[in-house]
Design a protein around this motif. Sequence first.
Motif, PDB file in Angstrom:
ATOM      1  N   LYS A 178      -7.380 -35.723 -23.275  1.00  0.00           N
ATOM      2  CA  LYS A 178      -6.931 -35.980 -21.907  1.00  0.00           C
ATOM      3  C   LYS A 178      -8.067 -36.625 -21.125  1.00  0.00           C
ATOM      4  O   LYS A 178      -9.187 -36.742 -21.604  1.00  0.00           O
ATOM      5  N   VAL A 181       0.122 -32.024 -16.472  1.00  0.00           N
ATOM      6  CA  VAL A 181       0.021 -32.734 -17.741  1.00  0.00           C
ATOM      7  C   VAL A 181       0.866 -32.066 -18.824  1.00  0.00           C
ATOM      8  O   VAL A 181       1.566 -32.746 -19.584  1.00  0.00           O
ATOM      9  N   GLU A 182       0.822 -30.734 -18.889  1.00  0.00           N
ATOM     10  CA  GLU A 182       1.469 -30.042 -19.989  1.00  0.00           C
ATOM     11  C   GLU A 182       2.910 -29.644 -19.700  1.00  0.00           C
ATOM     12  O   GLU A 182       3.786 -29.834 -20.549  1.00  0.00           O
ATOM     13  N   ASP A 211       1.618 -38.229 -17.530  1.00  0.00           N
ATOM     14  CA  ASP A 211       0.432 -38.762 -18.183  1.00  0.00           C
ATOM     15  C   ASP A 211      -0.819 -38.319 -17.427  1.00  0.00           C
ATOM     16  O   ASP A 211      -0.862 -38.336 -16.188  1.00  0.00           O
ATOM     17  N   ALA A 212      -1.861 -37.915 -18.187  1.00  0.00           N
ATOM     18  CA  ALA A 212      -3.072 -37.372 -17.572  1.00  0.00           C
ATOM     19  C   ALA A 212      -3.736 -38.374 -16.632  1.00  0.00           C
ATOM     20  O   ALA A 212      -4.273 -37.995 -15.591  1.00  0.00           O
ATOM     21  N   VAL A 256      -5.517 -27.071 -23.863  1.00  0.00           N
ATOM     22  CA  VAL A 256      -5.532 -28.137 -22.857  1.00  0.00           C
ATOM     23  C   VAL A 256      -5.741 -27.545 -21.464  1.00  0.00           C
ATOM     24  O   VAL A 256      -6.528 -28.058 -20.658  1.00  0.00           O
TER      25      VAL A 256
END
Length: 391
Positions: free
Chosen positions: A80, A128-129, A134-135, A229
Motif C-alpha cells: 500500500k 482501503v480494506e 485504492d490506497a 494491512v
Amino acid sequence: MSMSTSVKSTALEPPRGAPWYRKLTTVYGLVVLTAVLFVIFAVALPDTFATVLNFRLLASSKSVLLILALAVTIPMVAGKIDLSIGYGVGLWQVMALSFQLMGLDYRLAILLCILGGAVIGLVNALLVELAQVDAFIATLATGQVIYAVTFWHTGGRQITDSTGMRAAAFDGLSRWSLGPVPGPFILAVFLGVVLWVVLDHLPIGRYLYAVGANPRAAELTGIPRRRYVVGAMVASGVLVAVAGVLISSRASGVAESSIGPEYLLPALTAAFLGSTTIRPGRTNAIGTVVGVAIATIGISGLQQLLPGRFYLEPLFNGLTLVAAITIASLTSRRRVAQAKAAPVTPVDTAADTRAADADHAPTESDPPAHAAPTDQPTDQPTDRLPTGGKP
C-alpha cells in the motif's frame, strides 16, 4: 494431465558464489554512491561540509524526514501507499502545541497526538480494506481532509505560545544530544533499527512482505491479510504523530498551519530509493535510511556549492524520485523476466494417479466393494433386538 512448478528462486540478489563486484554494484550500489558523494563534497568544501557543526545541523533537521520515510516504508512493504503523511505531520505539530495552550500537560498532549495518529491510520486502513478504495486515492483524500481540519483549527493563522504555557521539557525533546549526536537523530535511527529487526528477523515482517507480494496467496496460506494491512497503516500513523511532535518541539512555541506537505515528496523519494539497495526490488528499512542519507548529502552539498539556488532541493527531490521509480520499475520487470525464464521441474500428476490406483488395486483376498461385513451378515437375524422390541 501434467503441471509444472518452479523450484528456482527469482530473487534479484546475486547468487552465492557470484563475483564480489557484482554483489557490490547490485546490492550496495547506492551505499557506494552515497560515500562517493560525501567524499566529493568533503574535498570541494572542506571548511563547511565535512564539519561537526554541519553534521549536527543536518542530523537534527533531517531526523523528522527519516521518521516520515520510515512511516511511508511500512505500508509500502504491505503493498500500500500512504499519501496522508505530509498533512498528518502538519496537523500533529499544530495540535502538540495547541493541547498545551488548552492547559493540558505536555505528556498528555503527546499521548493524544500519538493516539490521533493511530486513529488516522485506522481510518486509512478501513477505507482501503473494507471500502476497497485504492490506497493512492483513499490516503490522498484523507490527507486533504486533515489539511482542512488543520486550517479550520488555526483559522489559517500562526499559533504562538506568547505566554509561555508550554513546558520547558517539551522543548527539550528536540534539544538533547549524546555528545555531538542530536537526540532526535538518535531516536530516528533507533526507530529505523527497530523496523529493520521487525521486517527482516521476525515472522511479522515475513508476513508483511508476503501480503505485499501476493495478497491472495498470503490469504491461502493462512495469513490474516487485513489484520496486517491495518497494522501497517496504524503504525505509519503513529510514526507520523511522533514526527509532528518533534517538529512542534523544535519550533519553540510557534506552529504554522501550512507546514507538512513539503515533507511528502522527500519521504517518498527516500523510500523508493531504499527499495533499490540492500535488498533490491523490496522496500526495506536500511535502504530507506540510505535513501535519506544520499538525499541529505546531495542537497546539502549542492546548496553549499551553489549558494542562493533555492530551486536545488525540489529539483533534486523530483529528479531523484523519477530515477528511483524508474529503477524500481526496471527491477520489477527483471524479476518477472527471471520468473518466466526460471527452469521448471515437471510434476506428472497423471503418473501419480496411476501409481496411487495401483497401490489401492483390489486383490483376490479382498472382499468385493459391495459385500456386507462378514461379522454382520445382512441375511442373518441378529441376536440383539431394537430397543423396546419383542422376540
